[in-house]
Design a protein around this motif. Sequence first.
Motif, PDB file in Angstrom:
ATOM      1  N   TRP A  12       7.209   8.785  -9.385  1.00  0.00           N
ATOM      2  CA  TRP A  12       5.979   9.644  -9.206  1.00  0.00           C
ATOM      3  C   TRP A  12       5.671   9.984 -10.741  1.00  0.00           C
ATOM      4  CZ3 TRP A  12       3.844  11.326  -4.725  1.00  0.00           C
ATOM      5  CH2 TRP A  12       4.569  11.194  -3.657  1.00  0.00           C
ATOM      6  N   TYR A  13       4.221   9.979 -10.725  1.00  0.00           N
ATOM      7  CA  TYR A  13       3.739  10.166 -12.064  1.00  0.00           C
ATOM      8  C   TYR A  13       2.767  11.254 -11.835  1.00  0.00           C
ATOM      9  CZ  TYR A  13       5.547   6.136 -14.434  1.00  0.00           C
ATOM     10  OH  TYR A  13       6.616   5.224 -15.251  1.00  0.00           O
ATOM     11  N   ARG A  14       2.097  11.816 -12.619  1.00  0.00           N
ATOM     12  CA  ARG A  14       1.302  12.758 -12.709  1.00  0.00           C
ATOM     13  C   ARG A  14       0.098  12.871 -13.843  1.00  0.00           C
ATOM     14  NH1 ARG A  14       4.729  18.302 -13.675  1.00  0.00           N
ATOM     15  NH2 ARG A  14       5.126  18.230 -16.016  1.00  0.00           N
ATOM     16  N   GLN A  15      -1.068  13.236 -13.370  1.00  0.00           N
ATOM     17  CA  GLN A  15      -2.036  13.238 -14.500  1.00  0.00           C
ATOM     18  C   GLN A  15      -2.912  14.671 -14.218  1.00  0.00           C
ATOM     19  OE1 GLN A  15      -4.635  10.091 -14.577  1.00  0.00           O
ATOM     20  NE2 GLN A  15      -5.197  10.630 -16.750  1.00  0.00           N
ATOM     21  N   ALA A  16      -2.720  15.485 -15.462  1.00  0.00           N
ATOM     22  CA  ALA A  16      -3.323  16.747 -15.496  1.00  0.00           C
ATOM     23  C   ALA A  16      -4.799  16.408 -16.003  1.00  0.00           C
ATOM     24  CB  ALA A  16      -2.714  17.837 -16.271  1.00  0.00           C
ATOM     25  N   PRO A  17      -5.792  17.453 -15.846  1.00  0.00           N
ATOM     26  CA  PRO A  17      -7.198  17.196 -16.421  1.00  0.00           C
ATOM     27  C   PRO A  17      -7.102  16.999 -17.987  1.00  0.00           C
ATOM     28  CG  PRO A  17      -7.031  18.930 -14.773  1.00  0.00           C
ATOM     29  CD  PRO A  17      -5.818  18.605 -14.971  1.00  0.00           C
ATOM     30  N   ARG A  50       8.317  -7.173 -10.070  1.00  0.00           N
ATOM     31  CA  ARG A  50       7.835  -6.747 -11.217  1.00  0.00           C
ATOM     32  C   ARG A  50       6.128  -6.428 -11.024  1.00  0.00           C
ATOM     33  NH1 ARG A  50      11.060 -10.797 -15.359  1.00  0.00           N
ATOM     34  NH2 ARG A  50      13.158  -9.891 -14.887  1.00  0.00           N
ATOM     35  N   ILE A  51       6.025  -6.281  -9.962  1.00  0.00           N
ATOM     36  CA  ILE A  51       4.270  -5.777  -9.865  1.00  0.00           C
ATOM     37  C   ILE A  51       4.299  -4.343  -9.493  1.00  0.00           C
ATOM     38  CG2 ILE A  51       2.416  -6.156  -8.588  1.00  0.00           C
ATOM     39  CD1 ILE A  51       3.121  -8.778  -8.024  1.00  0.00           C
ATOM     40  N   ASP A  52       3.693  -3.480 -10.264  1.00  0.00           N
ATOM     41  CA  ASP A  52       3.569  -2.044 -10.082  1.00  0.00           C
ATOM     42  C   ASP A  52       2.395  -1.984  -9.234  1.00  0.00           C
ATOM     43  OD1 ASP A  52       4.423  -1.413 -13.351  1.00  0.00           O
ATOM     44  OD2 ASP A  52       5.792  -1.442 -11.683  1.00  0.00           O
ATOM     45  N   TYR A  53       2.605  -0.912  -8.004  1.00  0.00           N
ATOM     46  CA  TYR A  53       1.657  -0.461  -6.869  1.00  0.00           C
ATOM     47  C   TYR A  53       1.510   0.976  -7.141  1.00  0.00           C
ATOM     48  CZ  TYR A  53       2.374  -5.361  -5.131  1.00  0.00           C
ATOM     49  OH  TYR A  53       2.476  -6.665  -5.141  1.00  0.00           O
ATOM     50  N   TRP A  54       0.435   1.482  -6.939  1.00  0.00           N
ATOM     51  CA  TRP A  54      -0.078   2.844  -7.217  1.00  0.00           C
ATOM     52  C   TRP A  54      -0.720   3.414  -5.764  1.00  0.00           C
ATOM     53  CZ3 TRP A  54       1.363   5.693 -11.597  1.00  0.00           C
ATOM     54  CH2 TRP A  54       1.856   4.880 -12.629  1.00  0.00           C
ATOM     55  N   GLY A  55      -0.420   4.573  -5.473  1.00  0.00           N
ATOM     56  CA  GLY A  55      -1.088   5.147  -4.498  1.00  0.00           C
ATOM     57  C   GLY A  55      -2.392   5.874  -5.110  1.00  0.00           C
ATOM     58  N   GLN A  56      -3.093   6.450  -4.243  1.00  0.00           N
ATOM     59  CA  GLN A  56      -4.460   7.174  -4.765  1.00  0.00           C
ATOM     60  C   GLN A  56      -4.071   8.513  -5.245  1.00  0.00           C
ATOM     61  OE1 GLN A  56      -7.080   6.709  -1.273  1.00  0.00           O
ATOM     62  NE2 GLN A  56      -7.780   4.825  -2.237  1.00  0.00           N
ATOM     63  N   GLY A  57      -2.972   9.080  -4.989  1.00  0.00           N
ATOM     64  CA  GLY A  57      -2.868  10.623  -5.707  1.00  0.00           C
ATOM     65  C   GLY A  57      -2.906  11.496  -4.788  1.00  0.00           C
ATOM     66  N   THR A  58      -2.233  12.667  -5.033  1.00  0.00           N
ATOM     67  CA  THR A  58      -2.407  13.792  -3.913  1.00  0.00           C
ATOM     68  C   THR A  58      -2.206  15.202  -5.135  1.00  0.00           C
ATOM     69  OG1 THR A  58      -1.529  14.931  -2.375  1.00  0.00           O
ATOM     70  CG2 THR A  58       0.333  14.034  -3.798  1.00  0.00           C
ATOM     71  N   GLN A  59      -3.245  15.884  -4.785  1.00  0.00           N
ATOM     72  CA  GLN A  59      -3.337  17.100  -5.766  1.00  0.00           C
ATOM     73  C   GLN A  59      -2.374  18.301  -5.545  1.00  0.00           C
ATOM     74  OE1 GLN A  59      -5.885  17.503  -8.147  1.00  0.00           O
ATOM     75  NE2 GLN A  59      -4.668  19.372  -8.870  1.00  0.00           N
ATOM     76  N   VAL A  60      -1.929  18.489  -6.599  1.00  0.00           N
ATOM     77  CA  VAL A  60      -1.012  19.703  -6.748  1.00  0.00           C
ATOM     78  C   VAL A  60      -1.570  20.979  -7.553  1.00  0.00           C
ATOM     79  CG1 VAL A  60       1.239  20.897  -7.238  1.00  0.00           C
ATOM     80  CG2 VAL A  60       1.071  18.470  -6.116  1.00  0.00           C
ATOM     81  N   THR A  61      -1.845  21.854  -7.184  1.00  0.00           N
ATOM     82  CA  THR A  61      -2.402  23.088  -7.945  1.00  0.00           C
ATOM     83  C   THR A  61      -1.536  24.192  -7.700  1.00  0.00           C
ATOM     84  OG1 THR A  61      -4.605  22.230  -7.541  1.00  0.00           O
ATOM     85  CG2 THR A  61      -4.236  24.591  -8.195  1.00  0.00           C
ATOM     86  N   VAL A  62      -1.062  24.776  -9.197  1.00  0.00           N
ATOM     87  CA  VAL A  62      -0.076  25.841  -8.978  1.00  0.00           C
ATOM     88  C   VAL A  62      -0.875  27.065  -9.489  1.00  0.00           C
ATOM     89  CG1 VAL A  62       2.298  26.824  -9.824  1.00  0.00           C
ATOM     90  CG2 VAL A  62       1.687  24.330  -9.257  1.00  0.00           C
ATOM     91  N   SER A  63      -0.994  28.184  -8.944  1.00  0.00           N
ATOM     92  CA  SER A  63      -1.858  29.206  -9.294  1.00  0.00           C
ATOM     93  C   SER A  63      -0.932  30.232 -10.005  1.00  0.00           C
ATOM     94  CB  SER A  63      -2.428  29.841  -8.159  1.00  0.00           C
ATOM     95  OG  SER A  63      -1.698  30.464  -7.243  1.00  0.00           O
ATOM     96  N   ILE A  75      -2.725  15.673 -10.496  1.00  0.00           N
ATOM     97  CA  ILE A  75      -2.788  14.832  -9.487  1.00  0.00           C
ATOM     98  C   ILE A  75      -1.339  13.935  -9.710  1.00  0.00           C
ATOM     99  CG2 ILE A  75      -4.007  12.816  -8.436  1.00  0.00           C
ATOM    100  CD1 ILE A  75      -6.527  13.838  -9.574  1.00  0.00           C
ATOM    101  N   TYR A  76      -0.825  13.850  -8.408  1.00  0.00           N
ATOM    102  CA  TYR A  76       0.450  13.046  -8.297  1.00  0.00           C
ATOM    103  C   TYR A  76       0.310  11.803  -7.665  1.00  0.00           C
ATOM    104  CZ  TYR A  76       3.068  17.196 -10.084  1.00  0.00           C
ATOM    105  OH  TYR A  76       3.608  18.362 -11.001  1.00  0.00           O
ATOM    106  N   GLN A 124       0.849  -1.151  -0.060  1.00  0.00           N
ATOM    107  CA  GLN A 124       0.110  -0.058   0.114  1.00  0.00           C
ATOM    108  C   GLN A 124       0.899   1.167   0.194  1.00  0.00           C
ATOM    109  OE1 GLN A 124      -0.738  -2.632   2.838  1.00  0.00           O
ATOM    110  NE2 GLN A 124      -1.807  -3.620   1.114  1.00  0.00           N
ATOM    111  N   LEU A 125       0.706   2.231  -0.852  1.00  0.00           N
ATOM    112  CA  LEU A 125       1.306   3.315  -0.884  1.00  0.00           C
ATOM    113  C   LEU A 125       0.457   4.574  -0.496  1.00  0.00           C
ATOM    114  CD1 LEU A 125       2.872   2.750  -4.229  1.00  0.00           C
ATOM    115  CD2 LEU A 125       4.046   2.498  -2.160  1.00  0.00           C
ATOM    116  N   VAL A 126       0.710   5.719   0.364  1.00  0.00           N
ATOM    117  CA  VAL A 126      -0.044   6.842   0.610  1.00  0.00           C
ATOM    118  C   VAL A 126       0.901   8.105   0.614  1.00  0.00           C
ATOM    119  CG1 VAL A 126      -1.118   7.807   2.760  1.00  0.00           C
ATOM    120  CG2 VAL A 126      -1.050   5.357   2.528  1.00  0.00           C
ATOM    121  N   GLU A 127       0.408   8.800  -0.446  1.00  0.00           N
ATOM    122  CA  GLU A 127       1.165  10.028  -0.591  1.00  0.00           C
ATOM    123  C   GLU A 127       0.553  11.363   0.367  1.00  0.00           C
ATOM    124  OE1 GLU A 127      -0.017   8.314  -4.779  1.00  0.00           O
ATOM    125  OE2 GLU A 127      -1.352   8.789  -2.685  1.00  0.00           O
TER     126      GLU A 127
END
Length: 115
Positions: free
Chosen positions: A36-41, A101-114, A92-93, A3-6
């Motif tokens: 770390w990976y990220r996904q923008a809208p 060889r198994i990839d586990y992922w966290g639920q993500g944490t939002q980063v917002t830069v104004s 979201i990061y 389990q991964l927690v960001e």
Amino acid sequence: QVQLVESGGGLVQAGGSLRLSCAASGTIFSINVMGWYRQAPGKQRELVATITRFGSTNYADSVKGRFTISRNNAKNSVYLQMNSLKPEDTAIYYCTADQSRIDYWGQGTQVTVSS
């Protein structure tokens, strides 16, 4: 299972800094790569940075010189120091870990830069 927690996301002004943390727990015997990976809208998830258990790092061109990934193997944790943040870093990061060889992922944490 791992389990991964960001933590550490938030809202920051352009030019500011944030530090993300990710802690792994569960059945851990040898995590190889963490990252770390990220996904923008409206965009696909993309690589930000990775680090092996021996400290070898890899960065996306868009963050080189601004972001630094580090790791504490004793704590099964990975960190991302983000400096000189830009509005285009808003996403979201997600923390990831590779064990056997198994990839586990966290639920993500939002980063917002104004701007």
